[in-house]
Design an enzyme around this catalytic site. Sequence first.
Site, short mmCIF file in Angstrom:
data_model
loop_
_atom_site.label_atom_id
_atom_site.label_comp_id
_atom_site.label_asym_id
_atom_site.label_seq_id
_atom_site.Cartn_x
_atom_site.Cartn_y
_atom_site.Cartn_z
N ASP A 10 -15.18 31.35 34.24
CA ASP A 10 -15.01 32.72 34.75
C ASP A 10 -16.36 33.17 35.29
O ASP A 10 -17.39 32.53 35.05
CB ASP A 10 -14.56 33.64 33.60
CG ASP A 10 -14.40 35.09 34.05
OD1 ASP A 10 -13.93 35.32 35.18
OD2 ASP A 10 -14.77 36.00 33.28
N SER A 11 -16.35 34.29 35.99
CA SER A 11 -17.61 34.85 36.48
C SER A 11 -18.51 35.29 35.32
O SER A 11 -19.72 35.36 35.47
CB SER A 11 -17.32 36.04 37.38
OG SER A 11 -16.53 36.98 36.70
N CYS A 73 -10.31 33.21 35.90
CA CYS A 73 -10.82 34.38 36.63
C CYS A 73 -9.83 34.64 37.76
O CYS A 73 -9.51 33.72 38.54
CB CYS A 73 -12.19 34.04 37.20
SG CYS A 73 -12.86 35.27 38.32
N GLU A 153 -17.46 45.91 30.21
CA GLU A 153 -18.75 45.27 29.93
C GLU A 153 -19.63 46.19 29.08
O GLU A 153 -20.42 45.72 28.27
CB GLU A 153 -19.46 44.92 31.23
CG GLU A 153 -18.65 43.99 32.12
CD GLU A 153 -19.17 42.57 32.16
OE1 GLU A 153 -20.38 42.39 32.09
OE2 GLU A 153 -18.34 41.65 32.28
N CYS A 184 -6.77 40.88 35.91
CA CYS A 184 -8.22 40.66 35.80
C CYS A 184 -8.49 40.30 34.34
O CYS A 184 -7.92 40.92 33.44
CB CYS A 184 -8.98 41.92 36.19
SG CYS A 184 -10.75 41.80 35.86
N HIS A 186 -10.80 40.90 32.39
CA HIS A 186 -11.38 41.94 31.53
C HIS A 186 -10.32 42.91 31.01
O HIS A 186 -10.54 43.60 30.01
CB HIS A 186 -12.41 42.77 32.30
CG HIS A 186 -13.74 42.10 32.45
ND1 HIS A 186 -13.90 40.89 33.06
CD2 HIS A 186 -14.98 42.50 32.06
CE1 HIS A 186 -15.18 40.57 33.05
NE2 HIS A 186 -15.85 41.53 32.46
#
Length: 265
Positions: A10-11, A73, A153, A184, A186
């Site tokens: 993932d990023s 991702c 985050e 996504c 997240h």
Amino acid sequence: MDNRPIGVFDSGLGGLTVVKAIKKLLPNESILYFGDTARLPYGVKSKKLVIEYSNQIVKFLIKKNAKMIIVACNTATAMALEELKYNFKDTPIIGVIEPGSIQASLDSINKKIGVIGTAATIKSRAYNYALKAIDNNINVFSKDCPLFVPFVEEGMVEGEAINLIVAHYLSSFKNNIDTIILGCTHYPLLEPVIKKYVKDIKLVDSASAVAKHANMILDECKIKNGYKKRGSLDCFVTDLPRQFEKLGRNFLGESINEPQLVDDF
Ligand code: DGL
């Protein structure tokens, strides 16, 4: 039987939600996780750059002996999956968009499905294509939610600020649709706050759908791990390993060992 690890990337941290689902369904599998923390976010980058980064990471993971790759991702899946499959034909590679779309098509009754994701994922229309390929009668309503990733985050997954942002992004969805894909990696961490707002609309977290799909591919390719003991998790990042270790706990639901820093692609 194949006791080599599964490569997941993932990023940044978000793909750990997919790792969590894999560890639950396939506890014997070992995992190599790569978080491209130096170059995130991918969600605002060009297709060319995301393809370049994804190619580098898959090459790295295959060199480290990965038997299969999971692109954990949504942005990289939308932009680079086809290219990766073409470039690394000997290794099975799966993304997160198809499994999430299949799950949503099964969950939706009125065939009106909402998709939320980064600007890049929504702009790519990758979920629209995947859902329409499953059932052409599905109506897709998409919304990019660029503030969600920085809030997650920051650990701001509840409270007044995120409530307002959820309402701002999702107000147009409320009466039309019966299912929303959290497009996504997240977003599963925002599931409680989104659920509170959308009430009985179903939320599809593609992480568990991806784990099921990975299980199927491992069976199909006859590359499941034969060991009876618990698999290992080794992480690699391109920047800030300590921070990854600290925040990673929120995504994985358990502590992780400090990742190795990779700075020589
Ligand atoms: N992992 C990305 C995704 O699933 C979100 C974070 C980013 O923009 O890099 O789309």
